[in-house]
Design a protein around this motif. Structure first.
Motif, PDB file in Angstrom:
ATOM      1  N   THR A 103       2.567 -12.248   9.646  1.00 24.03           N
ATOM      2  CA  THR A 103       1.555 -12.942  10.439  1.00 24.03           C
ATOM      3  C   THR A 103       0.466 -13.483   9.523  1.00 24.03           C
ATOM      4  OG1 THR A 103       0.117 -11.056  10.725  1.00 24.03           O
ATOM      5  CG2 THR A 103       1.945 -11.260  12.275  1.00 24.03           C
ATOM      6  N   GLU A 104      -0.420 -14.292  10.090  1.00 22.40           N
ATOM      7  CA  GLU A 104      -1.474 -14.894   9.274  1.00 22.40           C
ATOM      8  C   GLU A 104      -2.445 -13.849   8.710  1.00 22.40           C
ATOM      9  OE1 GLU A 104      -3.602 -17.595  11.846  1.00 22.40           O
ATOM     10  OE2 GLU A 104      -3.799 -16.105  13.421  1.00 22.40           O
ATOM     11  N   LEU A 105      -2.725 -12.802   9.492  1.00 25.54           N
ATOM     12  CA  LEU A 105      -3.628 -11.767   8.989  1.00 25.54           C
ATOM     13  C   LEU A 105      -2.982 -10.953   7.867  1.00 25.54           C
ATOM     14  CD1 LEU A 105      -5.436 -10.454  12.202  1.00 25.54           C
ATOM     15  CD2 LEU A 105      -6.461 -11.655  10.267  1.00 25.54           C
ATOM     16  N   GLU A 106      -1.691 -10.674   8.022  1.00 28.41           N
ATOM     17  CA  GLU A 106      -0.980  -9.958   6.954  1.00 28.41           C
ATOM     18  C   GLU A 106      -0.948 -10.798   5.674  1.00 28.41           C
ATOM     19  OE1 GLU A 106       2.096  -7.509   9.917  1.00 28.41           O
ATOM     20  OE2 GLU A 106       2.744  -9.329   8.871  1.00 28.41           O
TER      21      GLU A 106
ATOM     22  N   LEU B   7      -3.166 -13.043   4.791  1.00 31.65           N
ATOM     23  CA  LEU B   7      -4.516 -13.037   4.211  1.00 31.65           C
ATOM     24  C   LEU B   7      -4.786 -11.706   3.494  1.00 31.65           C
ATOM     25  CD1 LEU B   7      -7.186 -14.544   3.869  1.00 31.65           C
ATOM     26  CD2 LEU B   7      -7.929 -13.631   6.078  1.00 31.65           C
TER      27      LEU B   7
ATOM     28  N   ARG C  86      -3.113 -11.728   0.182  1.00 29.97           N
ATOM     29  CA  ARG C  86      -3.820 -12.560  -0.805  1.00 29.97           C
ATOM     30  C   ARG C  86      -5.038 -11.820  -1.362  1.00 29.97           C
ATOM     31  NH1 ARG C  86      -5.762 -18.543   0.211  1.00 29.97           N
ATOM     32  NH2 ARG C  86      -6.517 -18.131  -1.916  1.00 29.97           N
ATOM     33  N   LEU C  87      -5.753 -11.126  -0.476  1.00 23.40           N
ATOM     34  CA  LEU C  87      -6.946 -10.390  -0.916  1.00 23.40           C
ATOM     35  C   LEU C  87      -6.582  -9.230  -1.832  1.00 23.40           C
ATOM     36  CD1 LEU C  87      -8.927 -10.471   2.426  1.00 23.40           C
ATOM     37  CD2 LEU C  87      -9.744 -11.379   0.246  1.00 23.40           C
TER      38      LEU C  87
ATOM     39  N   PHE D 296      -5.937 -10.765  -5.090  1.00 28.28           N
ATOM     40  CA  PHE D 296      -7.220 -11.220  -5.641  1.00 28.28           C
ATOM     41  C   PHE D 296      -7.942 -10.061  -6.341  1.00 28.28           C
ATOM     42  CE2 PHE D 296     -11.806 -11.999  -5.267  1.00 28.28           C
ATOM     43  CZ  PHE D 296     -11.933 -13.316  -5.684  1.00 28.28           C
TER      44      PHE D 296
ATOM     45  N   THR E  60     -14.889 -12.410   7.761  1.00 30.83           N
ATOM     46  CA  THR E  60     -13.456 -12.204   7.990  1.00 30.83           C
ATOM     47  C   THR E  60     -12.771 -11.629   6.752  1.00 30.83           C
ATOM     48  OG1 THR E  60     -13.476 -14.067   9.532  1.00 30.83           O
ATOM     49  CG2 THR E  60     -11.318 -13.328   8.751  1.00 30.83           C
ATOM     50  N   LEU E  61     -13.112 -12.163   5.580  1.00 34.44           N
ATOM     51  CA  LEU E  61     -12.496 -11.665   4.340  1.00 34.44           C
ATOM     52  C   LEU E  61     -12.764 -10.174   4.146  1.00 34.44           C
ATOM     53  CD1 LEU E  61     -13.184 -14.564   1.765  1.00 34.44           C
ATOM     54  CD2 LEU E  61     -11.069 -14.080   3.033  1.00 34.44           C
ATOM     55  N   TYR E  62     -14.012  -9.762   4.324  1.00 31.43           N
ATOM     56  CA  TYR E  62     -14.323  -8.341   4.121  1.00 31.43           C
ATOM     57  C   TYR E  62     -13.726  -7.467   5.218  1.00 31.43           C
ATOM     58  CZ  TYR E  62     -17.329  -9.022   0.088  1.00 31.43           C
ATOM     59  OH  TYR E  62     -17.797  -9.306  -1.168  1.00 31.43           O
TER      60      TYR E  62
ATOM     61  N   GLU F  52      -1.611 -15.403  16.290  1.00 23.43           N
ATOM     62  CA  GLU F  52      -2.112 -14.170  16.902  1.00 23.43           C
ATOM     63  C   GLU F  52      -3.616 -14.236  17.175  1.00 23.43           C
ATOM     64  OE1 GLU F  52      -1.247 -10.970  14.162  1.00 23.43           O
ATOM     65  OE2 GLU F  52      -2.127 -12.051  12.474  1.00 23.43           O
TER      66      GLU F  52
ATOM     67  N   LEU G 183     -16.001 -10.773  16.637  1.00 24.65           N
ATOM     68  CA  LEU G 183     -15.894 -11.822  15.622  1.00 24.65           C
ATOM     69  C   LEU G 183     -15.040 -12.987  16.141  1.00 24.65           C
ATOM     70  CD1 LEU G 183     -16.399 -12.811  12.713  1.00 24.65           C
ATOM     71  CD2 LEU G 183     -14.373 -11.505  12.012  1.00 24.65           C
TER      72      LEU G 183
ATOM     73  N   MET H 110      -9.464 -18.418  10.742  1.00 23.81           N
ATOM     74  CA  MET H 110      -8.505 -18.313   9.643  1.00 23.81           C
ATOM     75  C   MET H 110      -8.724 -19.433   8.627  1.00 23.81           C
ATOM     76  SD  MET H 110      -6.258 -16.348   8.401  1.00 23.81           S
ATOM     77  CE  MET H 110      -6.464 -15.245   9.811  1.00 23.81           C
TER      78      MET H 110
ATOM     79  N   ALA I 201     -11.866 -18.506   6.621  1.00 23.92           N
ATOM     80  CA  ALA I 201     -11.619 -17.434   5.652  1.00 23.92           C
ATOM     81  C   ALA I 201     -10.795 -17.948   4.476  1.00 23.92           C
ATOM     82  CB  ALA I 201     -10.910 -16.261   6.333  1.00 23.92           C
TER      83      ALA I 201
ATOM     84  N   LEU J  97     -11.781 -18.063   0.539  1.00 23.49           N
ATOM     85  CA  LEU J  97     -10.982 -17.356  -0.472  1.00 23.49           C
ATOM     86  C   LEU J  97     -10.503 -18.321  -1.561  1.00 23.49           C
ATOM     87  CD1 LEU J  97      -9.721 -14.831  -1.587  1.00 23.49           C
ATOM     88  CD2 LEU J  97      -7.898 -15.005   0.113  1.00 23.49           C
TER      89      LEU J  97
END
Lengths: 120, 120, 120, 120
Positions: free
Chosen positions: C3-6, C8, C11-12, C15, C72-74, D4, D75, D87, D90, D94
């Motif tokens: 998924t998009e959150l997974e 992201l 990527r973090l 990083f 969102t990143l944190y 999602e 959020l 998304m 974020a 990033l």
């Protein structure tokens, strides 16, 4: 002469000492506790309109007072642990704001408060 | 006799009045400003270890002092606008904590500070 | 499927890994960073009226977007380090709120949002 | 295709609509609610050491998960009301951090994370 803030800081120091809680009272932990309490305080205001926030009902105001007390305790304790004189720090910042925000230039809706009141 | 906090509250009242900023200083707005400043203060500590937070270098400490000043200004202003006596609120809460957290029962690592120090 | 959150979160993770910053990314530090970014976001709204907050000017909205990105990143990084599935946690909480706040009982101004919307 | 986050935003929109809570869900109110929830989340970590925060006990982790869910809900709702694609915001941030913090230059303890990880 001991001021009221110095007296409160001394009471908090003793409160932590007799409970052996100094080990938990690092500046880092205390600033998190402060942030937590400010979050609780903010939560009291989140659904109020601007006008409602000016005249909260008695029970809401009582909860706000309690939260304001908590915020003050952690703020005073944090400053004490860091060796910062809270009143001197606040006064220095207000002197600075007084110089920076010329009353005529920043009056009323003209530029509005954002850049100014934040003091940055 | 005017205490130091009353004196600071009076200066802030005048600061807002001469700039016609009272319209922006609703309790709701001020608690948001307070939360913003506490966020900036917390940011100074976020990557420090517990030990590092106990002895920040001079420049970091200077920034912390400035942020502590900002937090104090908004806290005092917010309490003033709400008509809350900050020192009375803090003292009442500390008296309460003193009763609630028996020194022998809550000493040291035994139960640890979380439920206790938060005062809830 | 990722998924998009997974994506992201991955990527973090990378990083932090290539910069050897995992040592700084404890949950405790990350929650402080999150609180700091939310403070910056709140600061964008502090002097706006309710109506103004609904239609910020383009530059303000651009700053809000940047701050929302930071938050969102944190948040995603913190959940990842804790091993929490953010989407599952949010969905579980929303299911819970759906059950708890009966639409007819909590409609409109009647009881207002405070006790309800906070979900506590 | 609906992602999602878009699905969650749609559910929250409906949740507010059927309760006639859109009137309370101004961006200003929602950012305060977000700050309140982040404060509650931070409170879970305040007395933990860095190591303890990496492996919270099951009950603490369950509370953290619930708070992370609350933070996510507010959020996503805030971004939706502002018309911001969370998304995209974020990812843009990033990408920016990736360019700004050269992996070799910012590796490890050298300069440490503060100026870098904050992305400012």
């Amino acid at each position: 002469m001991t001021t009221e803030l110095e007296h409160l800081a001394a009471r908090l120091r003793e409160f932590a000492r007799v409970r052996d809680w100094e080990q938990f009272h690092t500046p880092k932990n205390l600033v998190m506790a402060l942030a937590g309490e400010v979050g609780e305080l903010a939560a009291e205001f989140q659904w109020l309109t601007a006008d409602e926030s000016r005249s909260p009902d008695p029970e809401t105001l009582a909860r706000m007072r309690t939260e304001l007390g908590d915020v003050t305790l952690y703020l005073v304790r944090l400053a004490d642990v860091l060796g910062v004189d809270l009143m001197a720090a606040a006064t220095a910042k207000l002197d600075d704001n007084d110089r920076r925000y010329d009353a005529d230039l920043y009056r009323g809706s003209a530029r509005k408060a954002p850049p100014s009141a934040r003091g940055d």
